[in-house]
Design an enzyme around this catalytic site. Structure first.
Site, PDB file in Angstrom:
ATOM      1  N   GLU A 464       6.768 -23.212   7.724  1.00 18.28           N
ATOM      2  CA  GLU A 464       7.936 -24.091   7.858  1.00 18.28           C
ATOM      3  C   GLU A 464       9.253 -23.298   7.862  1.00 18.28           C
ATOM      4  O   GLU A 464      10.146 -23.523   7.046  1.00 18.28           O
ATOM      5  CB  GLU A 464       7.907 -25.141   6.750  1.00 18.28           C
ATOM      6  CG  GLU A 464       6.737 -26.090   6.953  1.00 18.28           C
ATOM      7  CD  GLU A 464       6.577 -27.125   5.869  1.00 18.28           C
ATOM      8  OE1 GLU A 464       6.176 -28.260   6.187  1.00 18.28           O
ATOM      9  OE2 GLU A 464       6.821 -26.811   4.685  1.00 18.28           O
ATOM     10  N   GLU A 528      -2.566 -27.639   7.723  1.00 22.43           N
ATOM     11  CA  GLU A 528      -2.465 -28.637   6.650  1.00 22.43           C
ATOM     12  C   GLU A 528      -2.878 -29.987   7.229  1.00 22.43           C
ATOM     13  O   GLU A 528      -2.465 -30.349   8.324  1.00 22.43           O
ATOM     14  CB  GLU A 528      -1.043 -28.736   6.096  1.00 22.43           C
ATOM     15  CG  GLU A 528      -0.560 -27.500   5.364  1.00 22.43           C
ATOM     16  CD  GLU A 528       0.860 -27.658   4.826  1.00 22.43           C
ATOM     17  OE1 GLU A 528       1.313 -28.820   4.634  1.00 22.43           O
ATOM     18  OE2 GLU A 528       1.528 -26.636   4.609  1.00 22.43           O
TER      19      GLU A 528
END
Length: 799
Positions: A464, A528
């Site tokens: 991220e 994820e």
């Protein structure tokens, strides 16, 4: 360009001062037996500095004692703090949980002046006549993890500086030593410019949180090595390729030193033994020695069958005296991408993974070996085969365990800049060339530390952090250093820089679309998915039906392994687990850190039990249950089911009617076999169900479970003729009458009348002794209390 007057901890161009070059993680020993014991305490070249250090906490760098590193400073009034630990776990400052937002204003590379600093002080003794003074030995110090940046001082002199919490920092102390007591001081900053690259979803904790130790090295020593195992086209034989870096830190040229290399199997039988003598090497110079050896059909390493060999490097001086011995576990395995398939040893694998942080409710980020063993034991017991080290390299001992126990590792760089998303410019530093050095430094130190682990199959560029030129620079360096593994980074999307495409939290429908795609030849990976918060995760069955249906889909890693929390006690001694905001920490993300498959103390949630079931290695299908014929399918990629034992039983209303054991499960990986069970078909009993149940258990002890531990189970309903359940009859209800009209069902007794509206399916009227009890009958209302994972959709439901 950041002004050079800026302090190092606020200058993105300075990632270290006087720090040793990154290398593989290893401990040198003085003899082979000690090296093979793997007990680092058995090495006189290793000295652990863990323990109680003197500690001084200051709210900012300007409140420190004057000359705090000086030998004569009075530190007796300082507190004591265990190393390793996080100072917030001992009452200094507070734990702070934030997910996305930075804990400080987004103004890189600057951090607030109110930047807490911890001073650590300890000492060690070097006697007169020690080899560091008489024969040129070198004394190094290694910090495995310090958050966020630190200066090192010895005997009042500054030795160096480093940042990057989750990757080692090594310094040569030799020029600063003196006979007798040597005083070591470490100045740790809570925040640095590195903080902008350390915005991971976790409790923010500071200090020296991993091991600290001294290493004695000869004046000419093995600085580094890289071992590769190259399998042939048939994935049978292998070539072992070894490059060893030799560094001369002596004052004169070196020659006549010898490096002996051998490979031992599980019985400590040598498969080869080679030696090379060092050519003259000038003082301060470094050279490489290379070795190649063909190995006939070695036992291969996989997560299912983690076969390991021991590589032993023995370094001797010109007289033949052993200077140091280094051991490295070697697993023969290959990693390839062919078309849409991700292959290990030539076979496509599915990632049955989890994301794991180094976290403990009592220890913070200073996780113990016992806690790591508990984690890996639970993972293996629940059919998990992969761990993503979210979002930084985990403790180096974790990778040793993954090699031995058998887990594939997606090794992730210590990099996340999530806080720039709400700040309005997600790519603020990822695409800024002024930050390239800082980004690439984290890639280098991860790869160099972990390159010799068979368990590491993928390098990750972080998490991220949007996607910019600095990620490209990281990938370019990794490819130049290691051509045996592949690169993943979710933020890059379909960019050509990554070898596999990865996403977070796709819907099952989106996942199926990716499985069907023909225009991108790369494997597809969910780094994820299935967020395990509240009563999650969900859709595991549907996810895995889709993953198994499409070769392109690699699988994924559930977020996440364990709840992050701090164990607390009430005044009455009642235990509870704290999360964001419980410490007055601002900004915080509340209980969003409590989103694991396990409680903080590693007690599994039901979600982990479900995941185990979805990933189980044995599938049972009924072929002809009237004759006892079933089909068993082996879901393993490499392993025969012969290591498991199978049992069956017939259960009716909880009562076991018959039971037995299956014959040997000699079913190769990916194959099926039919078995006929010798049971007698039981009689049907009205109102009951009859089940054929299976249990598949370990046939012998392993590192992670004993014989009899269940890995897989199944139940099939036997197709018995069932007697109908008795229906409600008015004859069974004396004094009751029942009338059925076109839209109404009317039930009446001497005291009440009840009308059911058969069109809308609800009670239309209910009277008792002539009094109407309802103004309106109940009707179906499809709503449930929102769980943590319903945080967004729950708002829609309420509206």
């Amino acid at each position: 360009m950041c002004p050079q007057t800026q302090p190092d901890w606020q200058n993105q161009h300075v990632v270290s001062r006087n720090r040793e070059e990154a290398r593989a993680h290893f401990i040198p020993f003085c003899d082979e037996a000690a090296a093979l014991s793997e007990e680092r305490a058995a090495s006189p070249r290793f000295h652990l500095l863990n323990g109680e250090w003197k500690f001084y906490y200051a709210p900012n760098p300007y409140s420190l004692p004057e000359n705090f590193a000086a030998d004569d400073i009075d530190s007796e009034t300082w507190d004591s703090l265990p190393v390793p630990s996080n100072w917030q776990m001992h009452g200094y400052d507070i734990p702070h949980y934030t997910n996305v937002n930075f804990p400080i204003p987004a103004d890189p590379p600057f951090v607030p002046d109110e930047n807490p600093v911890g001073l650590y002080r300890t000492s060690f003794t070097i006697p007169a006549g020690d080899p560091v003074f008489t024969s040129g030995e070198q004394l190094h110090i290694v910090f495995e993890g310090v958050d966020s940046a630190f200066y090192l001082y010895l005997n009042g002199q500054q030795v160096g500086y480093s940042q990057g919490p989750h990757i080692p920092a090594e310094f040569n102390l030799t020029p600063y030593l003196h006979i007798g007591q040597n005083n070591l001081v470490v100045q740790v900053f809570k925040w640095s410019d590195g903080t902008y690259m350390e915005d991971q979803d976790m409790f923010r904790l500071s200090g020296i949180f991993r091991d600290v130790y001294l290493l004695r090295r000869p004046s000419v020593f093995i600085r580094d090595y890289f071992v590769k195992t190259l399998l042939d086209a048939a994935y049978q034989d292998a070539d072992l390729d070894l490059r060893v870096s030799i560094l001369n830190k002596g004052k004169t040229a070196a020659s006549g030193f010898k490096l002996s290399v051998k490979l031992l199997d599980g019985d400590e039988k040598s498969l080869f033994d080679q030696s090379q003598t060092l050519s003259p090497l000038a003082a301060g110079e470094e050279t490489n020695l290379t070795f190649q050896q063909h190995i006939d059909n070695p036992a291969k390493w996989t997560a299912e069958e983690p076969n390991l060999y021991q590589l032993v490097l023995t370094w001797t001086d010109p007289s033949g005296k052993i200077l140091e011995v280094i051991r490295n576990a070697v697993g023969f395995r290959s990693v390839e991408i062919k078309g849409v398939l991700f292959l290990v040893n030539g076979k496509p694998i599915k990632i049955q993974g989890v994301n794991r942080h180094d976290t403990h409710p009592d220890l913070g980020h200073a996780v113990s070996l016992e806690s790591m063993v508990k984690d890996i034991t639970l993972m293996k017991q629940h059919n998990i085969n992969t761990v993503r080290t979210s979002h930084y390299p985990n403790d180096p001992r974790w990778l040793d365990l993954c090699d031995v126990y058998g887990l594939y590792v997606i090794d992730e760089a210590d990099l996340e800049t999530h806080g720039f998303y709400p700040a309005g410019n997600p790519n603020r530093i990822s695409d800024d060339p002024e930050w390239e050095t800082a980004y690439v430094d984290r890639a280098i130190r991860m790869v160099e530390r972990d390159k010799n682990h068979a368990s590491v199959i993928i390098w990750s560029l972080g998490n991220e952090s949007c996607y910019g030129r600095n990620h490209d620079a990281m990938a370019a360096w990794i490819r130049s250093a290691d051509n045996t593994r592949f690169i993943h980074y979710e933020g890059a999307g379909p960019a050509p820089m990554v070898d596999l495409v990865s996403v977070m939290y796709p819907t099952v429908e989106k996942l199926e679309q990716e499985g069907q795609r023909q225009d991108d030849p790369r494997p597809f990976f969910m780094c994820e998915y299935a967020h395990a918060m509240g009563n999650g995760p969900g859709n595991l069955k549907e996810y895995w039906e889709t993953i198994r249906a499409y070769p392109r889909l690699m699988g994924g890693c559930v977020w996440e392994w364990v709840d992050h929390s701090v164990r607390m006690q009430t005044e009455n001694g009642e235990e509870w687990f704290a999360y964001g905001g419980d410490f007055g920490d601002q900004p915080n993300d509340g209980d969003f850190c409590v989103d694991g498959l396990n409680f903080p103390d590693r007690i599994p949630y039901p979600g982990l039990i479900e995941y185990k079931k979805i990933l189980e290695p044995v599938v049972v299908e009924g072929i002809d249950l009237t004759k006892g014929v079933v089909r068993l399918t082996n879901r393993y990629t490499f392993k025969n089911l012969s290591d498991l034992e199978g049992a069956w039983k017939i259960v009716q209303n909880g009562r076991v009617l018959q039971q037995g054991r299956l014959p040997e499960l000699n079913i190769p990986a990916g194959s099926s076999a039919e078995y006929t069970l010798p049971y007698r078909t039981p009689k049907a009993v009205a109102g009951t169900e009859t089940w054929l149940q299976f249990s598949f258990t370990l046939g012998g002890d392993t590192l992670w479970a004993n014989r009899g531990y269940e890995l897989s189970n199944a139940q099939l309903e036997l197709p018995l003729e069932k007697a109908p359940r008795p229906m409600l009859r008015t004859a069974d209800l004396p004094g009751m009458t029942l009338y059925e009209g076109r839209k109404m069902l009317h039930l009446q007794s001497a005291t009440f009348e009840l009308d059911f509206d058969t069109f809308y399916g609800r009670i239309a009227s209910w009277t008792y002794q002539g009094t109407e009890l309802l103004s309106r009958g109940p009707q179906l209302h499809f709503f449930r209390a929102p769980t943590d994972n319903d945080i967004h959709i729950g708002k829609v439901w309420v509206v």
